[in-house]
Design an enzyme around this catalytic site. Structure first.
Site, PDB file in Angstrom:
ATOM      1  N   TRP A   7     -17.626  54.309  36.023  1.00 21.82           N
ATOM      2  CA  TRP A   7     -16.902  53.279  36.764  1.00 21.82           C
ATOM      3  C   TRP A   7     -15.154  53.365  36.503  1.00 21.82           C
ATOM      4  O   TRP A   7     -14.586  52.666  37.196  1.00 21.82           O
ATOM      5  CB  TRP A   7     -17.371  52.000  37.020  1.00 21.82           C
ATOM      6  CG  TRP A   7     -18.719  51.953  37.500  1.00 21.82           C
ATOM      7  CD1 TRP A   7     -19.689  53.133  37.890  1.00 21.82           C
ATOM      8  CD2 TRP A   7     -19.461  50.893  37.722  1.00 21.82           C
ATOM      9  NE1 TRP A   7     -20.863  52.528  38.299  1.00 21.82           N
ATOM     10  CE2 TRP A   7     -20.659  51.131  38.073  1.00 21.82           C
ATOM     11  CE3 TRP A   7     -19.440  49.317  37.804  1.00 21.82           C
ATOM     12  CZ2 TRP A   7     -21.922  50.494  38.743  1.00 21.82           C
ATOM     13  CZ3 TRP A   7     -20.441  48.574  37.967  1.00 21.82           C
ATOM     14  CH2 TRP A   7     -21.574  49.167  38.512  1.00 21.82           C
ATOM     15  N   HIS A  93     -13.301  60.853  26.582  1.00 24.35           N
ATOM     16  CA  HIS A  93     -12.950  61.190  28.022  1.00 24.35           C
ATOM     17  C   HIS A  93     -11.442  61.606  28.088  1.00 24.35           C
ATOM     18  O   HIS A  93     -10.673  61.260  27.264  1.00 24.35           O
ATOM     19  CB  HIS A  93     -13.103  59.888  28.668  1.00 24.35           C
ATOM     20  CG  HIS A  93     -13.001  60.006  30.089  1.00 24.35           C
ATOM     21  ND1 HIS A  93     -12.009  60.332  30.923  1.00 24.35           N
ATOM     22  CD2 HIS A  93     -14.045  60.333  31.139  1.00 24.35           C
ATOM     23  CE1 HIS A  93     -12.222  60.618  32.154  1.00 24.35           C
ATOM     24  NE2 HIS A  93     -13.394  60.756  32.183  1.00 24.35           N
ATOM     25  N   GLU A  95      -8.981  60.801  29.915  1.00 26.48           N
ATOM     26  CA  GLU A  95      -7.931  59.669  30.145  1.00 26.48           C
ATOM     27  C   GLU A  95      -7.742  59.299  28.922  1.00 26.48           C
ATOM     28  O   GLU A  95      -6.674  58.802  28.583  1.00 26.48           O
ATOM     29  CB  GLU A  95      -8.668  58.910  31.345  1.00 26.48           C
ATOM     30  CG  GLU A  95      -8.664  59.404  32.586  1.00 26.48           C
ATOM     31  CD  GLU A  95      -9.731  59.215  33.532  1.00 26.48           C
ATOM     32  OE1 GLU A  95     -10.273  58.322  33.350  1.00 26.48           O
ATOM     33  OE2 GLU A  95      -9.947  59.989  34.485  1.00 26.48           O
ATOM     34  N   GLY A 171     -11.237  63.845  38.789  1.00 26.88           N
ATOM     35  CA  GLY A 171     -10.303  63.239  39.788  1.00 26.88           C
ATOM     36  C   GLY A 171      -9.543  63.810  40.767  1.00 26.88           C
ATOM     37  O   GLY A 171      -8.858  63.316  41.377  1.00 26.88           O
ATOM     38  N   GLY A 231     -17.398  60.308  38.233  1.00 22.49           N
ATOM     39  CA  GLY A 231     -16.450  59.195  38.417  1.00 22.49           C
ATOM     40  C   GLY A 231     -16.215  58.599  39.735  1.00 22.49           C
ATOM     41  O   GLY A 231     -17.015  57.622  39.919  1.00 22.49           O
ATOM     42  N   GLY A 232     -15.283  59.126  40.452  1.00 20.41           N
ATOM     43  CA  GLY A 232     -15.072  58.418  41.705  1.00 20.41           C
ATOM     44  C   GLY A 232     -16.212  58.255  42.561  1.00 20.41           C
ATOM     45  O   GLY A 232     -16.380  57.294  43.240  1.00 20.41           O
TER      46      GLY A 232
END
Ligand code: PEP
Length: 253
Positions: A7, A93, A95, A171, A231-232
């Protein structure tokens, strides 16, 4: 097959509650063999943990620190996560590597600490677009594997989940192609096999990067794909439920 929803930094407690209630409702009375994992932000672990207790949904966290306690302001330890019945912890990850300087060495320390506490790390690896364009994809992936899995034992491999997440696919709405995933997954499994002497079937390798209900059938049907890190699309209960339904159809024996 492990279908995990990351999330990221989304959902306030009321939104997390609504999302997880909708997922639970969608799965009610359904038989499923996939392992379903939701990874809310730390601040919603308590809420989500309470809601999924007694269900087949598993709880994951998005990060952790490798020390068990002490003067590490702002960090969250593995025992703290365990308290909320967290079973999976995403580490490495892209990110976190890009924005927070997480290195392969830090990821390795986290992986060892997670396994020591009998939890399951989901270790993310993946190349950037420029690395792919320069023909360095497998050099990068193998190097990440060797450093992130350094000093792990063969026994650890049964609790290990690897997520192949090409950075350029996260993403962006552009997932890797079937051929790119097949090639990368086979090479990653070969490399892990050469490191630990374990069979391909004993390696759990997820794909992540713009997985949606539209492309999940093609992706999850690939022989070497053992699940998805999403993810999204995991923030929309109907889409996440659709992906779970597709995953069930593609489970390999
Ligand atoms: C992820 O967060 O690991 C991810 C793959 O994101 P997305 O599905 O949005 O590309």
């Amino acid at each position: 097959m492990i279908i995990a929803g990351n999330w990221k930094m989304n959902t306030l407690p009321n939104e997390a509650e609504e999302l997880v209630r909708n997922i639970l409702q969608g799965l009610q009375d359904k038989k499923f063999d996939s392992e379903i994992v939701v990874c809310p932000p730390f601040t919603n672990l308590h809420t989500v943990s309470a809601l999924i207790t007694g269900s087949k949904i598993k709880l994951g966290a998005q990060n952790c620190y490798y020390e068990p306690k002490g003067a590490f302001t702002g960090e969250i330890s593995i025992p703290m996560l365990k308290y909320f019945d967290v079973e999976y912890i995403i580490i490495g990850h892209s990110e976190r590597r890009t924005y927070f300087g997480e290195t392969d060495e830090i990821i390795n320390r986290k992986a060892r600490a997670i396994l020591e506490k009998n939890l399951k790390p989901i270790i993310c690896i993946g190349e950037t677009l420029s690395e792919r364009q320069q023909g360095k994809t497998f050099e990068i992936l193998f190097n990440q594997l060797e450093k992130c899995l350094c000093d792990l034992k063969v026994d650890d491999s049964k609790n290990l989940v690897i997520a192949y997440e090409p950075v350029w696919a996260i993403g962006t709405g552009v997932s890797a192609t079937k051929e790119q995933i097949e090639e990368a997954h086979n090479k990653i499994k070969n490399h892990i096999q050469s490191m630990f002497g374990i069979a391909h079937d004993d390696i759990v390798l997820q794909y992540g990067g713009s997985v949606t209900s539209d492309n999940s059938e093609e992706i999850l049907s690939i022989e070497s794909v053992n699940g998805a890190l999403i993810g999204g699309a995991s923030l929309k209960s109907d889409v996440f439920l659709k992906i779970i339904e597709i995953a069930e159809k593609t489970i390999k024996n």
